[in-house]
Design a protein around this motif. Structure first.
Motif, PDB file in Angstrom:
ATOM      1  N   VAL A 105     -21.140 100.478  19.713  1.00 28.63           N
ATOM      2  CA  VAL A 105     -21.181  99.414  20.727  1.00 28.63           C
ATOM      3  C   VAL A 105     -21.324  98.048  20.052  1.00 28.63           C
ATOM      4  CG1 VAL A 105     -22.491  98.469  22.679  1.00 28.63           C
ATOM      5  CG2 VAL A 105     -22.026 100.924  22.559  1.00 28.63           C
ATOM      6  N   ARG A 106     -22.215  97.940  19.068  1.00 28.99           N
ATOM      7  CA  ARG A 106     -22.405  96.651  18.388  1.00 28.99           C
ATOM      8  C   ARG A 106     -21.166  96.236  17.600  1.00 28.99           C
ATOM      9  NH1 ARG A 106     -26.834  99.191  17.162  1.00 28.99           N
ATOM     10  NH2 ARG A 106     -26.480  99.230  14.921  1.00 28.99           N
ATOM     11  N   THR A 107     -20.436  97.206  17.056  1.00 31.42           N
ATOM     12  CA  THR A 107     -19.258  96.889  16.244  1.00 31.42           C
ATOM     13  C   THR A 107     -18.049  96.536  17.092  1.00 31.42           C
ATOM     14  OG1 THR A 107     -20.040  98.355  14.497  1.00 31.42           O
ATOM     15  CG2 THR A 107     -17.698  97.776  14.459  1.00 31.42           C
ATOM     16  N   PHE A 108     -17.740  97.363  18.083  1.00 33.79           N
ATOM     17  CA  PHE A 108     -16.510  97.196  18.854  1.00 33.79           C
ATOM     18  C   PHE A 108     -16.684  96.446  20.176  1.00 33.79           C
ATOM     19  CE2 PHE A 108     -15.733 101.142  16.333  1.00 33.79           C
ATOM     20  CZ  PHE A 108     -14.787 100.601  15.472  1.00 33.79           C
ATOM     21  N   TYR A 109     -17.918  96.263  20.610  1.00 31.09           N
ATOM     22  CA  TYR A 109     -18.186  95.576  21.877  1.00 31.09           C
ATOM     23  C   TYR A 109     -19.342  94.576  21.729  1.00 31.09           C
ATOM     24  CZ  TYR A 109     -15.175  99.063  24.013  1.00 31.09           C
ATOM     25  OH  TYR A 109     -14.101  99.849  24.346  1.00 31.09           O
ATOM     26  N   PRO A 110     -19.276  93.672  20.759  1.00 27.14           N
ATOM     27  CA  PRO A 110     -20.393  92.741  20.553  1.00 27.14           C
ATOM     28  C   PRO A 110     -20.601  91.778  21.727  1.00 27.14           C
ATOM     29  CG  PRO A 110     -18.519  92.081  19.230  1.00 27.14           C
ATOM     30  CD  PRO A 110     -18.175  93.420  19.832  1.00 27.14           C
ATOM     31  N   GLN A 111     -19.572  91.597  22.545  1.00 28.33           N
ATOM     32  CA  GLN A 111     -19.674  90.679  23.683  1.00 28.33           C
ATOM     33  C   GLN A 111     -20.615  91.190  24.774  1.00 28.33           C
ATOM     34  OE1 GLN A 111     -17.092  92.637  23.005  1.00 28.33           O
ATOM     35  NE2 GLN A 111     -16.283  93.518  24.893  1.00 28.33           N
ATOM     36  N   LEU A 114     -16.002 103.772  12.258  1.00 25.56           N
ATOM     37  CA  LEU A 114     -17.010 102.740  11.967  1.00 25.56           C
ATOM     38  C   LEU A 114     -16.939 102.303  10.506  1.00 25.56           C
ATOM     39  CD1 LEU A 114     -19.988 104.170  14.025  1.00 25.56           C
ATOM     40  CD2 LEU A 114     -18.780 102.007  14.448  1.00 25.56           C
ATOM     41  N   ARG A 115     -16.744 103.276   9.596  1.00 25.79           N
ATOM     42  CA  ARG A 115     -16.600 102.926   8.174  1.00 25.79           C
ATOM     43  C   ARG A 115     -15.377 102.045   7.964  1.00 25.79           C
ATOM     44  NH1 ARG A 115     -18.899 107.743   7.622  1.00 25.79           N
ATOM     45  NH2 ARG A 115     -16.984 108.959   7.678  1.00 25.79           N
ATOM     46  N   GLN A 116     -14.268 102.407   8.605  1.00 21.88           N
ATOM     47  CA  GLN A 116     -13.038 101.644   8.475  1.00 21.88           C
ATOM     48  C   GLN A 116     -13.213 100.218   9.022  1.00 21.88           C
ATOM     49  OE1 GLN A 116      -9.651 103.398  10.416  1.00 21.88           O
ATOM     50  NE2 GLN A 116      -8.207 102.080   9.367  1.00 21.88           N
ATOM     51  N   ALA A 117     -14.025 100.070  10.059  1.00 20.06           N
ATOM     52  CA  ALA A 117     -14.279  98.750  10.656  1.00 20.06           C
ATOM     53  C   ALA A 117     -15.295  97.945   9.852  1.00 20.06           C
ATOM     54  CB  ALA A 117     -14.756  98.912  12.094  1.00 20.06           C
ATOM     55  N   GLY A 118     -15.889  98.562   8.821  1.00 19.93           N
ATOM     56  CA  GLY A 118     -16.860  97.850   7.987  1.00 19.93           C
ATOM     57  C   GLY A 118     -18.257  97.809   8.570  1.00 19.93           C
ATOM     58  N   ALA A 119     -18.552  98.707   9.493  1.00 14.16           N
ATOM     59  CA  ALA A 119     -19.860  98.698  10.155  1.00 14.16           C
ATOM     60  C   ALA A 119     -20.998  99.075   9.214  1.00 14.16           C
ATOM     61  CB  ALA A 119     -19.848  99.654  11.346  1.00 14.16           C
ATOM     62  N   PHE A 120     -20.682  99.796   8.149  1.00 21.00           N
ATOM     63  CA  PHE A 120     -21.732 100.250   7.236  1.00 21.00           C
ATOM     64  C   PHE A 120     -21.731  99.491   5.926  1.00 21.00           C
ATOM     65  CE2 PHE A 120     -20.536 104.261   9.574  1.00 21.00           C
ATOM     66  CZ  PHE A 120     -21.554 104.142  10.492  1.00 21.00           C
ATOM     67  N   ALA A 121     -21.004  98.379   5.874  1.00 17.03           N
ATOM     68  CA  ALA A 121     -20.943  97.591   4.639  1.00 17.03           C
ATOM     69  C   ALA A 121     -22.329  97.087   4.289  1.00 17.03           C
ATOM     70  CB  ALA A 121     -19.983  96.427   4.803  1.00 17.03           C
ATOM     71  N   SER A 122     -22.642  97.157   3.036  1.00 11.64           N
ATOM     72  CA  SER A 122     -23.955  96.712   2.564  1.00 11.64           C
ATOM     73  C   SER A 122     -24.071  95.207   2.728  1.00 11.64           C
ATOM     74  CB  SER A 122     -24.148  97.103   1.102  1.00 11.64           C
ATOM     75  OG  SER A 122     -25.347  96.576   0.624  1.00 11.64           O
TER      76      SER A 122
END
Length: 142
Positions: A73-79, A127-135
């Protein structure tokens, strides 16, 4: 809470501690509550919304688990919002994102996000592909 901890030898159950804090807060705020007009606001975490409003069972582990749902939700729907509150999660007080479920657009957005999450074959990979877990750690260079 300190007195309760002393009486119990420091062995307070986190749920019991939360219950006592809530009770004390309710007692202190009772006179103000009578003066306020009722509010229809409902702020829920995404897992609470999924389970109580959509009847979904969100597991603690596995492909479609709780942590990934919140990150989805935070990654794909931040609005949908960025308000955080401290809530009891798995016996530990921690900040979680809560959403204005009383607003129809937010409720509809959460419903769409949750349905997409459960329909996706591998939400962790997305989520990994979207960069959600980037350090987010700073890189020190010499």
């Amino acid at each position: 809470m300190r007195t309760l901890a002393e009486l119990t030898g420091g062995r307070l159950n986190p749920y019991m501690e939360q219950q006592f804090k809530d009770y004390a807060g309710n007692l202190l705020a009772e006179h103000n509550r009578k003066l306020l007009t009722p509010s229809e606001e409902r702020w829920l975490g995404v897992v609470n919304f999924a389970e109580s409003e959509l009847g979904k069972k969100v597991p603690l582990s596995g492909t479609h688990y709780r942590g990934h749902l919140g990150t989805w939700v935070r990654t794909f729907y931040p609005q949908l919002g960025d308000r955080q509150e401290t809530r009891l999660v798995n016996g530990v007080q921690q900040p979680i994102y809560v959403y204005a479920c009383h607003e129809p657009t937010v409720a509809a957005g959460l419903t769409k996000a949750i349905e997409e999450f459960f329909a996706h074959p591998s939400p962790g990979a997305a989520l990994r592909q979207a960069g959600a877990f980037a350090s987010k750690k700073a890189v020190v260079t010499a």
